[in-house]
Design a protein around this motif. Structure first.
Motif, PDB file in Angstrom:
ATOM      1  N   GLY A  67       4.532  24.204  53.237  1.00  0.00           N
ATOM      2  CA  GLY A  67       3.925  22.896  53.020  1.00  0.00           C
ATOM      3  C   GLY A  67       3.673  22.647  51.542  1.00  0.00           C
ATOM      4  N   THR A  68       3.265  23.684  50.852  1.00  0.00           N
ATOM      5  CA  THR A  68       3.032  23.568  49.410  1.00  0.00           C
ATOM      6  C   THR A  68       4.331  23.249  48.683  1.00  0.00           C
ATOM      7  OG1 THR A  68       1.284  25.209  49.614  1.00  0.00           O
ATOM      8  CG2 THR A  68       2.097  24.779  47.392  1.00  0.00           C
ATOM      9  N   LEU A  71       5.159  19.613  49.237  1.00  0.00           N
ATOM     10  CA  LEU A  71       4.370  18.703  48.380  1.00  0.00           C
ATOM     11  C   LEU A  71       4.926  18.679  46.957  1.00  0.00           C
ATOM     12  CD1 LEU A  71       0.502  19.118  48.809  1.00  0.00           C
ATOM     13  CD2 LEU A  71       1.929  17.166  49.442  1.00  0.00           C
ATOM     14  N   CYS A  93      -7.608  21.464  50.226  1.00  0.00           N
ATOM     15  CA  CYS A  93      -7.056  22.780  49.907  1.00  0.00           C
ATOM     16  C   CYS A  93      -6.366  22.779  48.546  1.00  0.00           C
ATOM     17  CB  CYS A  93      -6.138  23.264  51.015  1.00  0.00           C
ATOM     18  SG  CYS A  93      -4.678  22.294  51.128  1.00  0.00           S
ATOM     19  N   PRO A  95      -3.443  23.419  47.227  1.00  0.00           N
ATOM     20  CA  PRO A  95      -2.164  22.800  46.840  1.00  0.00           C
ATOM     21  C   PRO A  95      -2.298  21.339  46.406  1.00  0.00           C
ATOM     22  CG  PRO A  95      -1.931  23.939  48.942  1.00  0.00           C
ATOM     23  CD  PRO A  95      -3.371  24.024  48.567  1.00  0.00           C
ATOM     24  N   HIS A 139      -4.965  14.084  54.838  1.00  0.00           N
ATOM     25  CA  HIS A 139      -5.650  14.086  56.122  1.00  0.00           C
ATOM     26  C   HIS A 139      -6.420  15.394  56.216  1.00  0.00           C
ATOM     27  CE1 HIS A 139      -3.258  10.638  56.841  1.00  0.00           C
ATOM     28  NE2 HIS A 139      -2.132  11.309  56.856  1.00  0.00           N
ATOM     29  N   ASP A 164      -0.506  13.790  51.852  1.00  0.00           N
ATOM     30  CA  ASP A 164      -0.608  15.190  52.260  1.00  0.00           C
ATOM     31  C   ASP A 164      -1.025  15.223  53.721  1.00  0.00           C
ATOM     32  OD1 ASP A 164      -0.960  17.776  52.845  1.00  0.00           O
ATOM     33  OD2 ASP A 164      -2.208  18.288  51.127  1.00  0.00           O
ATOM     34  N   ALA A 166      -0.131  17.601  55.732  1.00  0.00           N
ATOM     35  CA  ALA A 166       0.212  18.984  56.118  1.00  0.00           C
ATOM     36  C   ALA A 166      -0.398  19.386  57.458  1.00  0.00           C
ATOM     37  CB  ALA A 166      -0.236  19.965  55.030  1.00  0.00           C
ATOM     38  N   VAL A 167      -1.611  18.884  57.747  1.00  0.00           N
ATOM     39  CA  VAL A 167      -2.293  19.312  58.977  1.00  0.00           C
ATOM     40  C   VAL A 167      -2.193  18.272  60.089  1.00  0.00           C
ATOM     41  CG1 VAL A 167      -3.979  20.622  57.631  1.00  0.00           C
ATOM     42  CG2 VAL A 167      -4.550  18.312  58.375  1.00  0.00           C
ATOM     43  N   SER A 188       2.994  21.170  57.346  1.00  0.00           N
ATOM     44  CA  SER A 188       3.061  22.617  57.143  1.00  0.00           C
ATOM     45  C   SER A 188       3.266  23.305  58.492  1.00  0.00           C
ATOM     46  CB  SER A 188       1.756  23.124  56.521  1.00  0.00           C
ATOM     47  OG  SER A 188       1.697  24.537  56.616  1.00  0.00           O
ATOM     48  N   VAL A 190       2.837  26.673  58.660  1.00  0.00           N
ATOM     49  CA  VAL A 190       2.227  28.001  58.560  1.00  0.00           C
ATOM     50  C   VAL A 190       1.495  28.282  59.885  1.00  0.00           C
ATOM     51  CG1 VAL A 190       0.016  27.363  57.479  1.00  0.00           C
ATOM     52  CG2 VAL A 190       1.069  29.552  56.949  1.00  0.00           C
ATOM     53  N   LYS A 193      -1.367  26.150  61.603  1.00  0.00           N
ATOM     54  CA  LYS A 193      -1.317  24.687  61.707  1.00  0.00           C
ATOM     55  C   LYS A 193      -0.862  24.266  63.110  1.00  0.00           C
ATOM     56  CE  LYS A 193      -2.617  24.269  57.456  1.00  0.00           C
ATOM     57  NZ  LYS A 193      -2.034  23.951  56.165  1.00  0.00           N
ATOM     58  N   GLU A 200       6.434  31.344  57.238  1.00  0.00           N
ATOM     59  CA  GLU A 200       6.166  30.250  56.302  1.00  0.00           C
ATOM     60  C   GLU A 200       7.203  29.152  56.446  1.00  0.00           C
ATOM     61  OE1 GLU A 200       3.790  29.775  54.142  1.00  0.00           O
ATOM     62  OE2 GLU A 200       3.192  31.668  53.213  1.00  0.00           O
ATOM     63  N   GLY A 201       6.760  27.924  56.355  1.00  0.00           N
ATOM     64  CA  GLY A 201       7.709  26.814  56.358  1.00  0.00           C
ATOM     65  C   GLY A 201       6.985  25.492  56.360  1.00  0.00           C
ATOM     66  N   TYR A 321     -14.299  23.719  53.209  1.00  0.00           N
ATOM     67  CA  TYR A 321     -13.968  24.680  52.163  1.00  0.00           C
ATOM     68  C   TYR A 321     -15.284  24.961  51.466  1.00  0.00           C
ATOM     69  CZ  TYR A 321      -9.162  23.421  53.097  1.00  0.00           C
ATOM     70  OH  TYR A 321      -7.969  23.218  53.729  1.00  0.00           O
TER      71      TYR A 321
HETATM   72  C1  LIG Z   1      -1.948  24.070  54.799  1.00  0.00           C
HETATM   73  C2  LIG Z   1      -2.016  22.935  53.852  1.00  0.00           C
HETATM   74  C3  LIG Z   1      -1.103  22.777  52.801  1.00  0.00           C
HETATM   75  C4  LIG Z   1      -0.089  23.823  52.423  1.00  0.00           C
HETATM   76  O1  LIG Z   1       0.754  24.231  53.407  1.00  0.00           O
HETATM   77  P1  LIG Z   1       1.386  25.701  53.322  1.00  0.00           P
HETATM   78  O2  LIG Z   1       2.463  25.654  54.341  1.00  0.00           O
HETATM   79  O3  LIG Z   1       0.296  26.659  53.635  1.00  0.00           O
HETATM   80  O4  LIG Z   1       1.921  25.877  51.945  1.00  0.00           O
HETATM   81  C5  LIG Z   1      -1.191  21.648  52.014  1.00  0.00           C
HETATM   82  N1  LIG Z   1      -2.135  20.721  52.226  1.00  0.00           N
HETATM   83  C6  LIG Z   1      -3.038  20.832  53.226  1.00  0.00           C
HETATM   84  C7  LIG Z   1      -4.047  19.749  53.431  1.00  0.00           C
HETATM   85  C8  LIG Z   1      -3.026  21.947  54.048  1.00  0.00           C
HETATM   86  O5  LIG Z   1      -3.957  22.088  54.988  1.00  0.00           O
END
Ligand SMILES: *Cc1c(COP(=O)(O)O)cnc(C)c1O
Length: 378
Positions: A67-68, A71, A93, A95, A139, A164, A166-167, A188, A190, A193, A200-201, A321
């Protein structure tokens, strides 16, 4: 005697893929012994990308190494670089900030909504300057960012809009999937998620075919996929694994049911917890539009005590966090003197996430809810 151990509920379960283990091993054998000996960016990756794009109605989906990575590639595709500012949430997070800094640009942190914990568009607007290139809301745990407001800001100020998400795979806001509000978004994969996998992916999702083409190039050292060793752009290695692609294709049809189960658990929690709001335990807003339950996050006045109460009864929780991003040693040097993010700081003190994964049983869900209610009653 029942020990806490034997009845314990982990925050992230280690048995996520138990039901798919035989298929994982079969695919390992199939791809590991297949005649093409293709282990990255092969047919399985292309099929996964196509299936996701069709499901979403996206112009393109591009699988990346994380996910990183996704981005970073999106920001690079939008030509974010030195001298540029990107407005990101102050709570979230790493990233969100590091992807911007990795490209030589500067993250500018916007404060958040004190209840939903997503970036506050009004605060973001105040931080727009002549150097602002892009807005990148995220989000969060259970609530989608106010993308209609961010899209309006991007339009008004002529800025790029990166999401973003990712979640937030599977989340929908006002009829539009998370990830397709911005020019490009990411998911993401990972493990933890919502569409996690054993490794990883991630993916870039976009409604702009041109961004998709650029990201494809950037993920594989700037090559165009036709002529090898011809590098059109300075790229990265952010490629996707064939075994994981095959496994994700196997898991994709089950995703809607797993997301629905998360939403069902969350809805039960919120129903149980709404009466606690006056007693220092505040659940996220009820409803289904603009929700996606990667984790379920409460705002708790006595957070450490609730976490200890749950732990004493074998229930794991997680404080994401514990610090706002601009307070992190890595990012503090990039903030302007005198800047403040009071809502992000408050959230960092109060946010506590409890288990919400799909294979929790009703009995476990009730037990977790009972423990939280019992705590708030004291
Ligand atoms: C998990 C996450 C990422 C990064 O994803 P990875 O696959 O762990 O690199 C980026 N942004 C948010 C909001 C995340 O929760």
């Amino acid at each position: 005697m029942t020990t806490a151990q034997s009845t314990s509920i982990p925050f992230f379960p280690p048995d996520l893929f138990e039901g798919d283990r035989a298929e994982l091993l079969r695919l390992l054998r199939e791809i590991g012994t297949g005649p093409s000996q293709r282990f990255i960016l092969g047919e399985q990756t292309a099929l996964l990308e196509r299936e996701l794009a069709e499901q979403l109605g996206a112009a393109d989906v591009v699988a990346c190494a994380s996910g990183t990575g996704a981005l970073t590639l999106v920001l690079a595709a939008l030509e974010v670089g030195p001298g540029d500012e990107v407005v990101v949430p102050a709570f979230g997070c790493a990233p969100l900030a590091s992807s911007v800094l990795a490209l030589g640009a500067r993250p500018v942190f916007a404060d958040i909504d004190p209840w939903t914990m997503v970036a506050d568009p009004a605060d973001a607007e105040r931080r727009i300057t002549g150097r602002t290139k892009a807005l990148m809301p995220a989000h969060m745990f259970s609530v989608l960012a106010d993308l209609p407001a961010f899209a309006a800001l991007a339009e008004l100020y002529g800025l790029r809009l990166v999401e973003d998400s990712a979640v937030a795979q599977g989340g929908v806001l006002a009829g539009r999937p998370a990830g397709l509000w911005g020019e490009a978004g990411v998911y993401s994969f990972v493990q933890v998620k919502s569409f996690g996998m054993p490794g990883e992916g991630g993916v870039v999702v976009t409604r702009d075919a041109e961004i998709g083409r650029t990201v494809r190039m950037l993920r594989n050292h700037g090559q165009d996929g036709r002529t090898r060793f011809r590098h059109h752009r300075i790229g990265w290695n952010s490629r996707f694994d064939e075994l994981q692609a095959a496994f994700q294709r196997h898991r994709l049809p089950g995703l809607p049911a797993r997301l629905a189960r998360r939403a069902e658990i969350a809805s039960y929690y919120t129903g149980r917890f709404e009466p606690l709001s006056g007693r220092g335990v505040v659940p996220p807003p009820a409803g289904t539009d603009g929700r996606c339950y990667y984790v379920y996050t409460l705002l708790v006045e006595r957070r450490a005590e609730l976490a200890a109460h749950l732990a004493a009864h074998g229930v794991d929780s997680h404080a994401y966090y514990p610090q706002a991003l601009p307070r992190q040693p890595a990012f503090a040097p990039f903030v302007r003197a005198g800047d403040a993010w009071p809502a992000a700081d408050r959230a960092a003190e109060r946010a506590l996430s409890i288990p919400v994964y799909p294979h929790l049983t009703d009995v476990q869900v009730e037990r977790i809810a009972d423990l939280v209610c019992e705590f708030a009653a004291v």
